[in-house]
Design a protein around this motif. Sequence first.
Motif, PDB file in Angstrom:
ATOM      1  N   TYR A 253      -0.311   3.795  -2.762  1.00 30.43           N
ATOM      2  CA  TYR A 253      -1.650   4.316  -2.418  1.00 30.43           C
ATOM      3  C   TYR A 253      -1.538   5.404  -1.349  1.00 30.43           C
ATOM      4  O   TYR A 253      -2.138   6.477  -1.455  1.00 30.43           O
ATOM      5  CB  TYR A 253      -2.537   3.177  -1.946  1.00 30.43           C
ATOM      6  N   ASP A 254      -0.773   5.122  -0.309  1.00 31.55           N
ATOM      7  CA  ASP A 254      -0.613   6.094   0.775  1.00 31.55           C
ATOM      8  C   ASP A 254       0.136   7.336   0.299  1.00 31.55           C
ATOM      9  O   ASP A 254      -0.147   8.460   0.744  1.00 31.55           O
ATOM     10  CB  ASP A 254       0.144   5.463   1.942  1.00 31.55           C
TER      11      ASP A 254
ATOM     12  N   GLY B   4       0.786  -1.234   0.000  1.00 33.11           N
ATOM     13  CA  GLY B   4       0.000   0.000   0.000  1.00 33.11           C
ATOM     14  C   GLY B   4       0.809   1.270   0.000  1.00 33.11           C
ATOM     15  O   GLY B   4       0.250   2.359   0.204  1.00 33.11           O
ATOM     16  N   ALA B   5       2.117   1.184  -0.259  1.00 33.43           N
ATOM     17  CA  ALA B   5       2.979   2.368  -0.169  1.00 33.43           C
ATOM     18  C   ALA B   5       2.583   3.426  -1.195  1.00 33.43           C
ATOM     19  O   ALA B   5       2.505   4.618  -0.873  1.00 33.43           O
ATOM     20  CB  ALA B   5       4.438   1.973  -0.350  1.00 33.43           C
TER      21      ALA B   5
ATOM     22  N   ARG C 241      -2.158   9.819  -1.462  1.00 34.81           N
ATOM     23  CA  ARG C 241      -3.262  10.348  -0.665  1.00 34.81           C
ATOM     24  C   ARG C 241      -3.144  11.846  -0.374  1.00 34.81           C
ATOM     25  O   ARG C 241      -4.158  12.564  -0.423  1.00 34.81           O
ATOM     26  CB  ARG C 241      -3.392   9.552   0.634  1.00 34.81           C
TER      27      ARG C 241
ATOM     28  N   ASP D  22       7.144  10.079   3.896  1.00 36.54           N
ATOM     29  CA  ASP D  22       7.033   8.638   3.676  1.00 36.54           C
ATOM     30  C   ASP D  22       7.949   8.136   2.565  1.00 36.54           C
ATOM     31  O   ASP D  22       7.842   6.975   2.162  1.00 36.54           O
ATOM     32  CB  ASP D  22       5.584   8.269   3.325  1.00 36.54           C
TER      33      ASP D  22
END
Length: 356
Positions: free
Chosen positions: A286-287, A283-284, A290, A339
């Motif tokens: 996707y995050d 999910g990297a 965001r 991130d």
Amino acid sequence: MDIEKLRKEIDSIDTDIIRLLNQRCELGCKIGAWKHEHNMPIYVPERERQLLDRLSAANPGPLDRESLLAIYREIMSAAIKLERPVSVAYMGPQGTFSHLAVLEKFGRGVSAQPVAAISDVFRAVESGRADYGMVPVENTTEGVVNPTLDSLVTSNVKAVAEFNLPVHLFLYSAGPLEEIRCIYSHPQPFGQCREYLQANLRNATLIEVTSTTRAMELAERESDSAAIAGAMAHEHSDLPCIAENIEDNSRNITRFLVIGKQENKPSGDDKTSLCFALHDRAGALYDALRPFRNHNISMTMIESRPLKSGNWEYCFFADILGHMEDPEVAAACSELRQDCAMFKIFGSYPRVIQQQ
């Protein structure tokens, strides 16, 4: 209708135009001196965008928009030359689409400097041998230009402007279509006219070379050979054109980036180019995307490229709408950076809206 009277009126208007152009250039020289005194760049993309938008809005016709902007592009090019000669590096030789992009974007007043490769364009700007560089970044048929993306990651230059060049391809040969046995061109044009080649020259051997200009040189030597190149290639060769507009996509457009060392101020309608690498976890991506959604920022392009530092590690390239000084863009990028294993903004520049 008295044609001689009309011609005299045109002559009088031309005299006024020359006088006003020279007045404009005198003011340009004063601006150039101020820029030099304050160590400011000669080419200012946000000012260019605002000027061209104002001219378009003020134009009552019958002169169409594209003709008006082409005229003013040369006027601004001449003014820049008077302020200080500007050099623009591009992947040569002369007659390539990159060369045409330089002339279409900057006009004939700049010094166009051909170099051997896209990476050399970046090096020329980094070293100061050229003020700016023109590099292709993506094509509507063939997608992104990987050498440009790779050089953006490793270079310290900035993306300062973009330019969309409609690409039309022509088939040049000394002989008729049915006698062509081999065709020379750069890999990109081959990819942009696959359907034409399959339908008309399926038995011909396709030979990739370093540029469309080189393709013309090789095709000139053999009567049963041809070259695929742009219209400008004909200015540097006597090879006849035997087929026009052979590209598969009638809206075949190559997007170029102008690279330099300056950082632009907001123009009011900007685009920001950046890249980021993520830690390997579910999910990297996707995050990572965001923050753009949360801050209502549109993304116009995203592309992945392998990182050179490790196996199966990827860098993501993205274009978003807005300037890096815009509060929402700055906030989204700040959240994304937290991130990322790597994060880099290439630059913000006025957005080009392709005309229909």
